[in-house]
Design a protein around this motif. Sequence first.
Motif, PDB file in Angstrom:
ATOM      1  N   ALA A  62       0.844  -1.219   0.000  1.00 35.33           N
ATOM      2  CA  ALA A  62       0.000   0.000   0.000  1.00 35.33           C
ATOM      3  C   ALA A  62       0.868   1.253   0.000  1.00 35.33           C
ATOM      4  O   ALA A  62       0.589   2.235  -0.708  1.00 35.33           O
ATOM      5  N   GLN A  63       1.933   1.209   0.767  1.00 36.37           N
ATOM      6  CA  GLN A  63       2.825   2.365   0.817  1.00 36.37           C
ATOM      7  C   GLN A  63       3.527   2.573  -0.524  1.00 36.37           C
ATOM      8  O   GLN A  63       3.677   3.713  -0.993  1.00 36.37           O
ATOM      9  N   GLN A  64       3.952   1.464  -1.135  1.00 34.58           N
ATOM     10  CA  GLN A  64       4.610   1.573  -2.443  1.00 34.58           C
ATOM     11  C   GLN A  64       3.643   2.100  -3.504  1.00 34.58           C
ATOM     12  O   GLN A  64       4.037   2.910  -4.367  1.00 34.58           O
ATOM     13  N   PHE A  65       2.376   1.677  -3.456  1.00 34.16           N
ATOM     14  CA  PHE A  65       1.399   2.181  -4.440  1.00 34.16           C
ATOM     15  C   PHE A  65       1.148   3.668  -4.242  1.00 34.16           C
ATOM     16  O   PHE A  65       1.063   4.433  -5.220  1.00 34.16           O
ATOM     17  N   LEU A  66       1.056   4.109  -2.983  1.00 32.91           N
ATOM     18  CA  LEU A  66       0.848   5.540  -2.726  1.00 32.91           C
ATOM     19  C   LEU A  66       2.057   6.354  -3.191  1.00 32.91           C
ATOM     20  O   LEU A  66       1.903   7.443  -3.771  1.00 32.91           O
ATOM     21  N   ASP A  67       3.256   5.809  -2.981  1.00 35.26           N
ATOM     22  CA  ASP A  67       4.466   6.495  -3.467  1.00 35.26           C
ATOM     23  C   ASP A  67       4.463   6.594  -4.989  1.00 35.26           C
ATOM     24  O   ASP A  67       4.898   7.609  -5.566  1.00 35.26           O
ATOM     25  N   HIS A  68       3.993   5.533  -5.635  1.00 33.21           N
ATOM     26  CA  HIS A  68       3.915   5.568  -7.097  1.00 33.21           C
ATOM     27  C   HIS A  68       2.946   6.657  -7.577  1.00 33.21           C
ATOM     28  O   HIS A  68       3.254   7.425  -8.525  1.00 33.21           O
ATOM     29  N   CYS A  69       1.762   6.773  -6.938  1.00 32.11           N
ATOM     30  CA  CYS A  69       0.801   7.825  -7.299  1.00 32.11           C
ATOM     31  C   CYS A  69       1.395   9.212  -7.051  1.00 32.11           C
ATOM     32  O   CYS A  69       1.188  10.152  -7.833  1.00 32.11           O
ATOM     33  N   TRP A  70       2.139   9.334  -5.988  1.00 33.58           N
ATOM     34  CA  TRP A  70       2.784  10.619  -5.700  1.00 33.58           C
ATOM     35  C   TRP A  70       3.786  10.993  -6.773  1.00 33.58           C
ATOM     36  O   TRP A  70       3.837  12.144  -7.216  1.00 33.58           O
ATOM     37  N   LYS A  71       4.572  10.017  -7.215  1.00 33.08           N
ATOM     38  CA  LYS A  71       5.564  10.312  -8.253  1.00 33.08           C
ATOM     39  C   LYS A  71       4.878  10.729  -9.557  1.00 33.08           C
ATOM     40  O   LYS A  71       5.330  11.666 -10.242  1.00 33.08           O
ATOM     41  N   GLN A  72       3.807  10.059  -9.921  1.00 33.72           N
ATOM     42  CA  GLN A  72       3.079  10.436 -11.155  1.00 33.72           C
ATOM     43  C   GLN A  72       2.500  11.851 -11.041  1.00 33.72           C
ATOM     44  O   GLN A  72       2.602  12.663 -11.972  1.00 33.72           O
ATOM     45  N   MET A  73       1.915  12.148  -9.893  1.00 30.16           N
ATOM     46  CA  MET A  73       1.358  13.490  -9.693  1.00 30.16           C
ATOM     47  C   MET A  73       2.471  14.531  -9.681  1.00 30.16           C
ATOM     48  O   MET A  73       2.340  15.616 -10.283  1.00 30.16           O
ATOM     49  N   ASP A  74       3.583  14.200  -9.081  1.00 31.48           N
ATOM     50  CA  ASP A  74       4.695  15.147  -9.005  1.00 31.48           C
ATOM     51  C   ASP A  74       5.305  15.388 -10.393  1.00 31.48           C
ATOM     52  O   ASP A  74       5.650  16.529 -10.745  1.00 31.48           O
ATOM     53  N   ASN A  75       5.412  14.335 -11.182  1.00 32.67           N
ATOM     54  CA  ASN A  75       5.940  14.499 -12.548  1.00 32.67           C
ATOM     55  C   ASN A  75       5.016  15.373 -13.390  1.00 32.67           C
ATOM     56  O   ASN A  75       5.473  16.245 -14.157  1.00 32.67           O
ATOM     57  N   SER A  76       3.711  15.130 -13.279  1.00 39.69           N
ATOM     58  CA  SER A  76       2.762  15.959 -14.060  1.00 39.69           C
ATOM     59  C   SER A  76       2.780  17.406 -13.588  1.00 39.69           C
ATOM     60  O   SER A  76       2.650  18.360 -14.381  1.00 39.69           O
ATOM     61  N   LYS A  77       3.013  17.568 -12.309  1.00 36.71           N
ATOM     62  CA  LYS A  77       3.096  18.928 -11.771  1.00 36.71           C
ATOM     63  C   LYS A  77       4.324  19.658 -12.328  1.00 36.71           C
ATOM     64  O   LYS A  77       4.248  20.828 -12.760  1.00 36.71           O
ATOM     65  N   LYS A  78       5.440  18.957 -12.310  1.00 39.00           N
ATOM     66  CA  LYS A  78       6.668  19.554 -12.833  1.00 39.00           C
ATOM     67  C   LYS A  78       6.530  19.840 -14.338  1.00 39.00           C
ATOM     68  O   LYS A  78       7.015  20.871 -14.843  1.00 39.00           O
ATOM     69  N   LYS A  79       5.903  18.917 -15.056  1.00 37.93           N
ATOM     70  CA  LYS A  79       5.698  19.130 -16.493  1.00 37.93           C
ATOM     71  C   LYS A  79       4.801  20.337 -16.739  1.00 37.93           C
ATOM     72  O   LYS A  79       5.059  21.170 -17.644  1.00 37.93           O
ATOM     73  N   PHE A  80       3.754  20.442 -15.951  1.00 36.59           N
ATOM     74  CA  PHE A  80       2.853  21.582 -16.101  1.00 36.59           C
ATOM     75  C   PHE A  80       3.582  22.886 -15.793  1.00 36.59           C
ATOM     76  O   PHE A  80       3.439  23.902 -16.496  1.00 36.59           O
ATOM     77  N   GLU A  81       4.419  22.859 -14.772  1.00 36.90           N
ATOM     78  CA  GLU A  81       5.196  24.053 -14.441  1.00 36.90           C
ATOM     79  C   GLU A  81       6.163  24.414 -15.568  1.00 36.90           C
ATOM     80  O   GLU A  81       6.308  25.583 -15.949  1.00 36.90           O
TER      81      GLU A  81
END
Length: 566
Positions: free
Chosen positions: A124-143
């Motif tokens: 569960a922790q690894q899946f949440l970390d994976h979702c965080w990385k995807q959201m963080d990458n999209s955030k950086k791309k948007f920026e």
Amino acid sequence: MRRDIFVWSGEDQFENLDKHTQWGIDFLERYAKFVKERLDIEQNYAKQLRNLVKKYCPKRSKDEEPRFTSCLSFYSIMGELNDYAGQREVVAEEMSHKVYNELMRYSQELKAERKHHLQEGRKAQQFLDHCWKQMDNSKKKFERECREAEKAQMTYDRLDNDINATKSEVEKAKAQLYTRTHMADESKNEYAAQLQNFNGEQWKHFNNSIPQIFKNLQGMDERRTVKLGETYRSFAEAERRVIPIITKCLDGMVSAAKAVDEQRDSTIVVESFKSGFEPPGDFPFEDFSQNLSRTGSDGTISNAPKGERELAPVPRSEAKHTISRGKNKLWLFGKKPKIPSLEDFSHLPPEQRRKRLQQKIDELNRELQKETDQRDALNKMKDVYEKNPQMGDPNSLQPKISETNCNIQKLRSEIHKNETWLSEVEGKQSSRGDRRHSADNHHHTPHGRESPEGSYNDDTSQEHQTPHHTPQHRPAQPAQPNHDPHEFDDEFDDDDPLPVIGHCKALYSFHGQNEGTLTMAEDEVLYIIEEDKGDGWTRARKQSGEEGYVPTSYVEITIEKNSKGS
């Protein structure tokens, strides 16, 4: 920043739970080890108790069975102690089965369950970390796309206001602005979607997944605690279950102690060693003043009529002979002379001889009953074979039947022989009792010598002399003494040799083949050192000093009154 707080907070709790659950399993296994050492102590204790009982209660033959109440009580206590040791083994078995084995089995289950729950939490922790990385990458791309779009906007505005810029350059800047703006919008939408997805997964993680995993770990730890409580109770119940039986064992020991009866033990001792011999007669008065010459004034002793003297003097030689005869009878506080063991037990005192003969007769009767039953069974089997030949050959049983009949005849012969000896003993005891009763009625005890059978000879003046044997054939020898050679050797190892009480002349030659017997030639003269005790043997000594037993019927015996005991 908020995400870091939640994530690291969850990881910290997971780490704490990981350590706590591991400590719980370690504690359970430590308690299991304690139980194992405790049951080992119980097993060793029970083993040592059994060895102790075996050491002090060895296997005994039938003749060695204890008869005294103190011995019987001791062996009863040993039996109860053996049962007590068995209960300690029961305690060890209960602890092993219901506590130790159960703890080790449950420990393996806990380890497997704990591993499963921790793996679920890590997933569960690894899946949440994976979702965080995807959201963080999209955030950086948007920026990044927004910055590029801003640059394109600035370039377009600069060219659009520049009069020297060509139309193509303006159009190209405008197209570039449109492209960057479009890409920024797409990055924005992707970032929004990833952010929404992460927030949803994070809510599920901290509100559903992690609480459920923590709840499972909590339930596992609570079950471990409950199991410890149950095994604590089982540990105590294993001891409590045997308390009633242990109490019975202790009550049995107390009852055995109360069963000790000193009066009964004394009676057994008396019955065991009662000889049946009569007490020796009174020693006569020896008047050494017979030959003294007295004056008229003090001549009362010599002048007194013989019938008026209170105590008649006895010749000195006869007194010494009486003392010598009585010396071998006083066994109560002196050393009892060792006599070879004989088949008819004539070497024993009358009462002991009667008991041993009765015991032997009972044993022979039991053996006779067994042989008789075996013969009857063989005859029945033979009848069955004769009626049903297919079951077996009846002639095959004949040798066994013949052997059994032979054994029965031998046993009957032995029983008859022992019953004859028993009748002889009982007859002697009866006649001795009659003589003793007659003597009491007349208030008179003869001063003569006592025979080996306990009879008295009233004639103290004549010599004890066996009649001269003039048979046509040599008399039968008495039963050969069956004795331990070492026992007989010890008999002749006494420091003080027995005194000579007479002499004898051999009427026949005798070749002593058994240990303790003496070889003699016809007409050989031997010294008598011990008379016949009723078993047909007389103890004699050659002139060379060799001592042993000779058949009484083979010699002519003369008891010497004037012997000085040399």
